[in-house]
Scaffold this active site. Structure first.
Site, PDB file in Angstrom:
ATOM      1  N   ASP A  90      75.680  35.002  26.604  1.00 39.32           N
ATOM      2  CA  ASP A  90      76.396  33.720  26.669  1.00 39.32           C
ATOM      3  C   ASP A  90      77.884  33.844  26.357  1.00 39.32           C
ATOM      4  O   ASP A  90      78.636  32.890  26.602  1.00 39.32           O
ATOM      5  CB  ASP A  90      75.751  32.704  25.717  1.00 39.32           C
TER       6      ASP A  90
ATOM      7  N   ASP B 261      70.595  33.087  34.356  1.00 40.45           N
ATOM      8  CA  ASP B 261      71.836  32.470  33.864  1.00 40.45           C
ATOM      9  C   ASP B 261      72.956  33.511  33.715  1.00 40.45           C
ATOM     10  O   ASP B 261      74.136  33.220  33.876  1.00 40.45           O
ATOM     11  CB  ASP B 261      71.630  31.808  32.490  1.00 40.45           C
TER      12      ASP B 261
END
Ligand code: GLY
Length: 402
Positions: free
Chosen positions: A115, A175
């Site tokens: 992330d 992602d």
């Protein structure tokens, strides 16, 4: 003469009987004006630049805040940079700088997960794009090196969720495709050239194992970290392993389009289009995806506005990259459809609460963030509006669906 009189009388009667509301034409500028005004109102209540907007719980009006290490920390400064980009308002720039600054710690401390890309590229990436400041560039280059420490050369992909948190020895999630942009950027802006190879290899592994034959995706690929062998696909945030989790599909559409833009490898744009076409084919009639296309509760399942906003950005990126005019128009039309619906009273929050968009779903299986505003929906919505504004200025011939 009598006939003319009758027709005129009839026309007057019809126009009096049904006073039609003038249909409003969708305009990215109008929605950007509203979004920037709302962002400024939200800013007035914020005093701590070490806290970042994340979601608005059901029935509440104000944003819940999270710390800098939350995976969503970069989206709020990103919204501020987009607001500055549109308005040119120097006060917004100062606020964007203020909320960007604390995120640099992510770039200079050991990687917790993939992330980093969302956190740093949405904040510092936009900051550098809009200001060209060297200090922003330095943070981005360091963040790319930090992200690359998660790369496993045997598997050929980044360890998206470090093992401490997940049971899978090596895992790579869809992602993570979005966070390759940071590596590609760094490789061509003074960073280690190896970052390009890592990003390319990661995209290949994702394409080979996470993209399914039914043109949907697994959320997560599980691999043997010592041999690189693919063990199994999982759909952690979706309804079932073989279901189609809406936001995962859109990370794939957008992520593979970006991988094509950076490498020129045709298999990536073909993958992005396959995923996009399947997503559009399965879209419900009202034009916004349910959180998972295979939830048996449909049509009573929650929607995911964030997936529609990300899809719009991904399809506009695709349209930019494709040569064929008909295909360009297809993806531009689809993006307009998503953004127009998101701009309607059903999805654009108006005065309901502090967010721009209602009805996103974060992690349904964990009963977390269901049918609520989430900051990344606002971020990608603003990005889509800015992309449409640029498209209308530069390629009016593609705009058929306003
Ligand atoms: N990247 C996490 C999510 O899409 O929920």
């Amino acid at each position: 003469m009598a006939r003319l009189l009758i027709i005129t009388t009839l026309l007057i009667m019809v126009s009096c009987a049904s006073p039609k509301k003038k249909e409003e034409v969708f305009s990215p500028d109008k929605m950007l004006d509203l979004s920037v005004a709302k962002t400024k109102r939200t800013l007035k209540g914020l005093t701590d630049s070490n806290s970042f907007l994340r979601n608005i719980p059901k029935g509440e009006v104000a944003w819940e805040m999270v710390g800098v290490r939350d995976w969503c920390s970069g989206f709020w400064p990103g919204v501020l940079w987009y607001s500055y980009e549109y308005s040119g308002d120097e006060k917004l720039k100062m606020e964007a700088e203020k909320f960007t600054d604390p995120i640099k710690t992510i770039a200079f401390t050991p990687a917790e997960n993939h992330d980093i890309g969302f956190m740093v590229y949405c904040s510092y990436g936009n900051a550098y794009r809009l200001t060209g400041k060297q200090e922003y560039k330095d943070v981005l280059l360091s963040a790319a090196d930090t992200l690359a420490t998660l790369y496993n050369p045997v598997v050929g992909s980044i360890l998206s969720w470090p093992i401490k948190r997940e049971q899978y020895a090596h895992n790579t999630i869809i992602d993570n495709m979005m966070n390759l942009e940071l590596l590609f950027w760094a490789a061509k802006n003074g960073g280690d050239k190896r970052l390009y190879d890592i990003a390319l290899s990661h995209a290949n592994v994702t394409m080979n194992y996470i993209v399914r034959n039914d043109d949907a995706l697994y959320h997560l690929g599980e691999f043997n970290d010592k041999t690189g062998e693919f063990i199994k696909g999982h759909t952690h945030q979706g309804y079932a392993d073989e279901s189609m989790w809406a936001r995962g599909q859109t990370w794939g559409i957008y992520g593979f389009a970006l991988a094509y833009r950076e490498t020129g490898k045709h298999e990536f744009i073909e993958t992005s289009m396959r995923l996009a076409d399947h997503f559009l084919k399965r879209m419900p009639e009202d034009g916004i995806p349910f959180w998972d296309f295979d939830d048996p509760e449909i049509p009573n399942a929650p929607k995911d506005a964030s997936a529609a906003a990300i899809a719009a950005c991904g399809m506009l990126e695709l349209a930019d990259l494709i040569k064929d005019k008909e295909l360009k128009e297809k993806y531009v039309d689809a993006a307009y459809d998503f953004v127009k619906i998101l701009s309607s009273d059903e999805y654009f929050s108006g005065d309901v609460n502090q967010a721009l968009l209602l009805h996103s779903t974060g992690h349904y299986p964990m009963n977390s963030e269901i049918d609520v505003p989430i900051i990344y929906a606002d971020y990608y919505y603003m990005e889509a509006l800015l992309r449409l504004k640029k498209l209308e200025a530069n390629h009016p011939e593609l705009v058929k669906n306003k």
